[in-house]
Scaffold this active site. Structure first.
Site, mmCIF file in Angstrom:
data_model
loop_
_atom_site.group_PDB
_atom_site.id
_atom_site.type_symbol
_atom_site.label_atom_id
_atom_site.label_comp_id
_atom_site.label_asym_id
_atom_site.label_seq_id
_atom_site.Cartn_x
_atom_site.Cartn_y
_atom_site.Cartn_z
ATOM 1 N N CYS A 88 5.864 -22.820 25.014
ATOM 2 C CA CYS A 88 6.465 -22.335 26.255
ATOM 3 C C CYS A 88 6.853 -20.877 26.103
ATOM 4 O O CYS A 88 6.816 -20.324 25.019
ATOM 5 C CB CYS A 88 7.715 -23.143 26.577
ATOM 6 S SG CYS A 88 8.899 -23.029 25.223
ATOM 7 N N CYS A 134 9.523 -20.182 23.505
ATOM 8 C CA CYS A 134 9.069 -20.091 22.112
ATOM 9 C C CYS A 134 8.549 -18.686 21.845
ATOM 10 O O CYS A 134 8.847 -18.064 20.835
ATOM 11 C CB CYS A 134 7.922 -21.048 21.818
ATOM 12 S SG CYS A 134 8.116 -22.686 22.470
ATOM 13 N N ASP A 143 -14.448 13.968 -11.882
ATOM 14 C CA ASP A 143 -13.082 14.108 -12.347
ATOM 15 C C ASP A 143 -13.071 13.575 -13.784
ATOM 16 O O ASP A 143 -13.866 12.705 -14.122
ATOM 17 C CB ASP A 143 -12.153 13.294 -11.447
ATOM 18 C CG ASP A 143 -10.739 13.281 -11.968
ATOM 19 O OD1 ASP A 143 -10.219 14.377 -12.228
ATOM 20 O OD2 ASP A 143 -10.171 12.192 -12.124
ATOM 21 N N ASP A 189 -10.766 9.143 -8.862
ATOM 22 C CA ASP A 189 -10.060 7.921 -8.482
ATOM 23 C C ASP A 189 -9.595 8.074 -7.035
ATOM 24 O O ASP A 189 -9.406 9.185 -6.533
ATOM 25 C CB ASP A 189 -8.926 7.598 -9.466
ATOM 26 C CG ASP A 189 -7.717 8.467 -9.254
ATOM 27 O OD1 ASP A 189 -7.108 8.364 -8.179
ATOM 28 O OD2 ASP A 189 -7.389 9.255 -10.156
ATOM 29 N N ASP A 218 -7.257 11.780 -6.203
ATOM 30 C CA ASP A 218 -8.322 12.689 -5.801
ATOM 31 C C ASP A 218 -8.701 12.546 -4.334
ATOM 32 O O ASP A 218 -9.704 13.103 -3.902
ATOM 33 C CB ASP A 218 -9.571 12.437 -6.667
ATOM 34 C CG ASP A 218 -9.311 12.811 -8.118
ATOM 35 O OD1 ASP A 218 -8.556 13.772 -8.340
ATOM 36 O OD2 ASP A 218 -9.871 12.155 -9.008
#
Lengths: 763, 127
Positions: free
Chosen positions: A43, A46, A451, A650, A654
């Site tokens: 309802c 709720c 890297d 990563d 990076d």
């Protein structure tokens, strides 16, 4: 309330759509939206209650609960709350809620899709075979026209019905597609034949032969259906890799509660639960090992073929398979946040994306069908005007052939099928390629910037050399230094502890520990005073480090960090610690250079360490001592030289550099194998994947171009031949039946060509 | 040329003109619809999937999410997926059922959706 109205697996997968603009500053404005199913609401009251509860949850900016859809859409600050907490908040009100779209939902969706596809395939095959039999019978037996009329009407209404229905629907929308061409082509042949059957005199009295084209209509429908059936089957295979991923997650998990092991459905596992895994079992959810050790086969997720050793503290991922050992672990990320669900999500998004090459196909297919119809009409008119013998027949068959041979499908399938197969193949190789544009761009890369830390190297220091003095063995020296370092929090110390434990698991306790930040630490081990640290630390302790200076300088020159050790008031040796390069890095660099690419090492580290790593990995060009914010500028400089740059690093530190590069490649490692940053994610931390990505991209773009070329050239040659362009010089004409066979083959061949990428030799 | 030939020629030209007019020029306006606010204030629109998308263009107001209910009334494999390339969404549409896709357009503009193979197209236009 039943969820069937909405709760297709897809609806639950409504997923997270970031509301933050893609543009710069997204990180600051970060706000995420999540939609998840809520059950038990009957309802408006709720609904209001759930909504109030969600709005009260800290970090929630806006919540909308929908009673009809049984779902809640919440926008929240990810730094302050999480989808898991939102689900918990709803559950606290007594209603049911689930995290959106785990892999299990996707598996259900794929199963549903499989059922549909199988049903479609069977129906198409049945219809095409029956029609084919009727068509051949009509051709061989040459029945009276009235019988053929009945058979043709049956085939059109039963087997070919959807062509006409869809063509009509498209027509109402002022649109035209493949169905339009088939419907107009066969429809015209049928409409010409019916009066010729019923009132042949009417035609003959006007000098037009009362020809009928029944067997042509039946055979055209049969052959096109056959092509559709083959294509439906082949198209399923283009998404095989995605389907395999969605099936990885088991349905249940063995959870240990109060000393008892209970089997619970996967959706009932909560973060923090202890999950028990037995040998040979599939790991149900992501987590961190708390007890026991084993090797885990992660190949299905990362493409890494060797089993990965796991012990306390290691991360494990749902969907991977435990090998021989048994262990317990603490569940961490669940549902949509799990590594598997995120890989599946990224792969689906990639497969939904479009490649720039698609634009060409788009432009052509937008005007294709009406243009073909125009050509068919022109063909009719021209043949009618120029043919000496039976102009109506010549004009009519040529026009129908043009309609039937034209195939917009092949053009539409050319690029998407290649993207589907290639991204799936990438995932099998441990490469998540985020979309067609990235896939297309990678092949142009001519400079790869790596890297250092965590990309070329392991990213965590390890003991590389031990030089012991005074008759001690190397393990003895480590056993003296490790108890002191175990109490320090220095990362270099952790490397010594790991090395000592590898030789003997038990460490003696250290007493009277004292740390001197920036220098080292001291303590008493088994009654012996131990000092570990740099040269200054030795001098401070009243020791003369000079006997070891030569050794230490040599180690430092090789990019390692030497640590002096003294025991009982005498110099005892040197332990060198360094971030070691990954075992596959050297081979990966050689491979990239072998492909004609320039490889550059980019690092914030000092020049000596950088040079040492570069030398070991076989890299010639080094950009060292670059501050994090300087990495973007270095990439810009390389790009200004006219290079197409791929940056491998990563996904966290990076991220700006990955975004600046033409292609950003994130090393997904450890805690986060499905990194969000970058155009490509390498799932298993193996640098060789960079070369594979480039190979795959080159192959894929080649396949796309072949597909486009064949689809295009097929129509460019097929349509004029069908129109009778070769008739004046060579007497070559295509009957509509041959045209339909060619058309059926053309789209099947495009899909098959894309499927070859599944087996292509990559790197 | 005989009378019939003239007839065929002129008829052909007229037919070509009509085909191009019908598919390219007419009918643009009929295929758009505006989204309406749903019960919870989210803009909502239903798109029927049957040999294409009806409407083909959906007009929405800027700001907030847009809910598109795809009502797929066929089993043809061609339309089994709907793809929003700008949002990275690929959604399976089970036949003879309604499937909800929610997007949040970041700015005014036109956002395309297509079938899985990019052959049928529609647009969400944020005004």
């Amino acid at each position: 309330m039943s969820r069937s109205d909405l709760k297709t697996p897809a609806a639950a997968a409504a997923g997270r759509v970031s509301t933050a603009a893609d543009a710069a500053g997204a990180a600051r404005a970060a706000r995420e939206t999540v939609t998840f199913p809520v059950t038990g609401m009957s309802c408006a009251a709720c609904q209001a209650r759930v909504q109030r509860e969600l709005e009260r949850t800290p970090g929630v900016e806006e919540a909308a609960v929908n009673l009809l859809l049984n779902s809640a859409t919440v926008s929240f600050e990810p730094s302050r709350t999480s989808p898991e907490r939102l689900v918990e908040a709803v559950r606290a009100t007594g209603y049911g809620a689930e995290l959106p779209s785990g892999a299990a939902d996707l598996a259900a969706e794929e199963a549903e899709r499989d059922r549909q596809a199988e049903a479609e395939y069977r129906s198409l095959r049945m219809k095409s075979l029956v029609s084919l039999a009727l068509g051949i019978a009509a051709m061989v037996l040459a029945p009276p026209p009235a019988v053929a009329l009945v058979a043709t009407t049956f085939v059109m209404l039963w087997a070919g019905r959807h062509f006409y229905v869809r063509a009509w629907q498209a027509f109402r929308h002022h649109a035209a597609d493949m169905n339009t061409l088939i419907a107009v082509g066969t429809g015209a042949a049928y409409l010409y034949s019916v009066p010729a059957t019923l009132a042949p005199r009417f035609f003959e009295s006007r000098g037009v032969p009362a020809d009928v084209y029944y067997e042509a209509v039946i055979l055209i429908i049969a052959l096109i259906l056959l092509g559709n059936a083959l294509e439906a089957r082949a198209r399923r295979r283009t998404s095989a890799a995605l389907r395999a991923l969605t099936r990885l997650q088991p349905d249940t998990a063995r959870v240990s509660k109060d000393g008892a092991e209970i089997l619970v459905p996967i959706g009932a596992v909560r973060p923090g639960d202890t999950v028990v895994v037995r040998p040979g079992e599939r790991i149900p959810v992501d987590g961190e090992v708390s007890e026991g050790a084993s090797a885990v086969d992660e190949s299905m997720l990362t493409g890494e073929s060797l089993p990965v050793e796991k012990g306390p503290g290691s991360r494990v991922y749902g969907g991977t398979i435990n090998a021989t050992g048994a262990f317990q672990y603490r569940a961490t990320t669940l549902g949509a946040a799990s590594a598997l669900a995120r890989i599946v999500k990224l792969l689906r998004e990639a497969q939904a994306s479009r490649a720039p090459l698609q634009r060409l196909a788009d432009r052509i297919s937008a005007v294709f069908v009406p243009t073909v119809i125009s050509i068919a009409i022109a063909t009719f008119v021209i043949w009618y005007l120029v043919a000496d013998v039976a102009p109506a027949v010549r004009a009519f068959t040529s026009a129908v052939s043009v309609l039937i041979i034209a195939c917009p499908c092949a053009m539409g399938l050319a690029i998407p099928t290649a993207i589907m197969v290639a991204t799936g193949r990438g995932a099998e190789l441990g490469l998540l390629i985020k979309g067609g544009a990235a896939l297309e761009r990678i092949r142009a890369v001519n400079t790869v910037v790596l890297d250092k830390t965590g990309t070329v190297t392991e990213g965590k220091p390890a003991v590389t050399d031990v030089v012991a003095l005074g008759g001690r063995s190397e393990p003895e020296l480590l056993a003296l230094a490790a108890p002191v370092e175990a109490l320090s929090e220095h990362p270099l110390g952790a490397a010594i502890v790991t090395a000592a434990r590898a030789r003997s698991p038990e460490l003696a306790p250290a007493e009277g520990f004292r740390a001197l930040p920036g220098h080292g630490a001291r303590g008493t081990v088994r009654g012996v005073e131990v000092v570990v640290g740099n040269r200054a630390m030795m001098t401070d302790a009243g020791l003369d480090p000079s006997p070891l200076d030569g050794v230490a300088a040599g180690l430092a020159a090789a990019g390692k960090t030497p640590m002096y050790v003294a025991a009982g008031g005498a110099l005892a040796g040197v332990i060198a610690v360094a971030d070691t390069i990954r075992p596959t890095s050297r081979e990966a660099v050689a491979e990239l250079r072998g492909m004609g690419l320039d490889v550059v090492l980019l690092t914030g580290d000092n020049r000596r360490t950088a040079d040492a790593v570069a030398h070991e990995a076989g890299i010639e060009r080094v950009l060292a001592e670059v501050l994090p914010e300087g990495k973007v500028a270095e990439l810009e400089r390389l790009q200004a030289e006219g290079r197409v740059v791929a940056m491998v690093g990563d996904g966290i530190n990076d991220a700006p550099a990955l975004a600046q590069a033409d292609v950003g490649i994130a090393m997904g490692t450890g805690a986060d194998i499905a990194a969000e940053a970058g155009d490509v994610v390498i799932l298993h931390g193996d640098l060789r994947a960079v070369g594979r990505a480039i190979h795959l991209s080159r192959r894929t773009v080649a396949t796309m171009r072949q597909n486009l070329f064949w689809a295009f050239i097929y129509n460019v040659i097929g349509i004029p031949v069908a129109a009778g362009a070769l008739y004046p010089g060579w007497g070559i004409r295509l009957s509509p039946v041959i045209a339909s066979a060619a058309m059926a083959l053309s789209s099947v061949s495009v899909v098959s060509n894309s499927l070859r990428l599944r087996r292509a030799a990559i790197g | 040329m005989s009378g019939t030939e003239w007839l065929v020629l002129l008829g052909g030209i007229a037919a070509i003109a009509w085909v191009n007019w019908y598919f390219f020029l007419s009918g643009r306006a009929t295929a758009t619809a505006a989204a309406r606010g749903g019960a919870d204030g989210v803009q909502e629109v239903t798109v029927v999937v049957q040999g294409g998308y009806e409407p083909r263009e959906v007009r929405v107001r800027p700001g907030g999410p847009v809910r598109i209910v795809f009502d797929r009334r066929e089993t043809s494999g061609c339309t089994e997926d709907v793809v929003f390339p700008d949002f990275g969404i690929r959604r399976f549409l089970p036949p003879e059922r309604k499937t909800v896709v929610e997007i949040t357009p970041p700015a005014p503009g036109s956002y395309e959706f297509t079938c899985g193979m990019g052959m049928f197209r529609g647009k969400v236009i944020v005004e």
